[in-house]
Design a protein around this motif. Structure first.
Motif, mmCIF file in Angstrom:
data_model
loop_
_atom_site.group_PDB
_atom_site.id
_atom_site.type_symbol
_atom_site.label_atom_id
_atom_site.label_comp_id
_atom_site.label_asym_id
_atom_site.label_seq_id
_atom_site.Cartn_x
_atom_site.Cartn_y
_atom_site.Cartn_z
ATOM 1 N N GLU A 85 49.283 25.048 48.283
ATOM 2 C CA GLU A 85 48.530 25.163 47.054
ATOM 3 C C GLU A 85 49.196 24.311 45.988
ATOM 4 O OE1 GLU A 85 50.304 29.134 45.029
ATOM 5 O OE2 GLU A 85 48.836 29.425 46.614
ATOM 6 N N ARG A 89 50.161 25.301 37.727
ATOM 7 C CA ARG A 89 49.166 26.309 37.371
ATOM 8 C C ARG A 89 48.800 26.161 35.897
ATOM 9 N NH1 ARG A 89 51.308 32.007 39.885
ATOM 10 N NH2 ARG A 89 51.820 31.285 41.962
ATOM 11 N N GLY A 91 47.364 28.427 32.376
ATOM 12 C CA GLY A 91 47.302 29.775 31.840
ATOM 13 C C GLY A 91 47.405 29.752 30.338
ATOM 14 N N LYS A 106 49.922 34.324 31.021
ATOM 15 C CA LYS A 106 48.957 34.917 31.954
ATOM 16 C C LYS A 106 48.307 33.791 32.731
ATOM 17 C CE LYS A 106 46.268 38.751 32.028
ATOM 18 N NZ LYS A 106 45.625 39.810 31.318
ATOM 19 N N ASP A 107 48.456 33.826 34.066
ATOM 20 C CA ASP A 107 47.878 32.810 34.943
ATOM 21 C C ASP A 107 46.356 32.887 34.872
ATOM 22 O OD1 ASP A 107 47.068 31.166 37.030
ATOM 23 O OD2 ASP A 107 48.729 31.750 38.320
ATOM 24 N N VAL A 109 44.132 31.814 37.053
ATOM 25 C CA VAL A 109 43.480 32.102 38.330
ATOM 26 C C VAL A 109 43.769 33.525 38.793
ATOM 27 C CG1 VAL A 109 43.309 31.421 40.750
ATOM 28 C CG2 VAL A 109 43.571 29.678 38.983
ATOM 29 N N SER A 110 45.049 33.876 38.931
ATOM 30 C CA SER A 110 45.410 35.174 39.498
ATOM 31 C C SER A 110 45.536 36.279 38.456
ATOM 32 C CB SER A 110 46.728 35.063 40.266
ATOM 33 O OG SER A 110 47.786 34.781 39.361
ATOM 34 N N GLN A 111 45.500 35.946 37.172
ATOM 35 C CA GLN A 111 45.626 36.900 36.079
ATOM 36 C C GLN A 111 46.959 37.644 36.093
ATOM 37 O OE1 GLN A 111 43.307 37.151 33.554
ATOM 38 N NE2 GLN A 111 42.440 35.390 34.591
ATOM 39 N N GLU A 112 47.966 37.103 36.791
ATOM 40 C CA GLU A 112 49.267 37.751 36.781
ATOM 41 C C GLU A 112 50.085 37.236 35.602
ATOM 42 O OE1 GLU A 112 52.242 36.794 39.798
ATOM 43 O OE2 GLU A 112 51.074 35.035 40.324
ATOM 44 N N SER A 113 50.941 38.091 35.091
ATOM 45 C CA SER A 113 51.781 37.747 33.952
ATOM 46 C C SER A 113 53.096 37.188 34.475
ATOM 47 C CB SER A 113 52.022 38.994 33.113
ATOM 48 O OG SER A 113 52.675 38.645 31.916
#
Length: 152
Positions: A85, A89, A91, A106-107, A109-113
């Motif tokens: 990949e 990224r 965000g 906050k990403d 695509v994945s919405q992870e912090s």
């Protein structure tokens, strides 16, 4: 001459030792009394069912599944099997404390912090900025590095 001096502590330790010895003997006698001598092999066997639970009954042969040895994978997937990949990224900065030098992104695509430290910045950032970054594993988990402001 006087007799040997016995202190209170020595007497107590001797009582404890004798009690422990007596308890051990009682436990051994109880185990011998409850031992089931002459058990058959069938009485001593245990079986594992399809859910991994231990049972005393053998499994049902009609539920038997045939598994090919090639399908069994032990370990992790090889590096070439994993899709590559894009390491960069995008965000948005959700929190950034300039005085302490850290924040979170906050990403998109994945919405992870993802944690970001001032040492991982290329450009100055503030809250709600759109940024591009790469993720590397830090001491306490994933950390954003090479953080740049995204071209709008």
């Amino acid at each position: 001459m006087g007799r040997a001096q016995e202190s209170f502590g020595k007497k107590e330790n001797e009582k404890k030792r004798l009690k422990k010895q007596k308890d051990k003997l009682e436990k051994r006698e109880e185990r011998q009394a409850n031992a089931k001598k002459g058990q058959s092999l069938d009485d001593m066997l245990a079986y594992v069912d399809e859910n991994g639970n231990i049972s005393s009954t053998p499994p049902d042969p009609t539920k038997k599944k045939e598994i090919k040895t090639e399908d069994i994978q032990i370990g992790i997937t090889r590096r070439e099997d994993m899709e590559d990949e894009d390491p960069v990224r995008t965000g948005s900065v959700t929190f950034f404390n300039e005085s302490k030098g850290y924040g979170f992104i906050k990403d998109a695509v994945s919405q992870e912090s993802v944690f970001v430290h001032v040492n991982g910045l290329v450009d100055r950032i503030k809250e709600n900025d759109k940024v591009t970054f790469e993720v590397e594993m830090g001491h306490k988990g994933p950390s954003a590095v090479r953080v740049k402001l995204a071209a709008v």
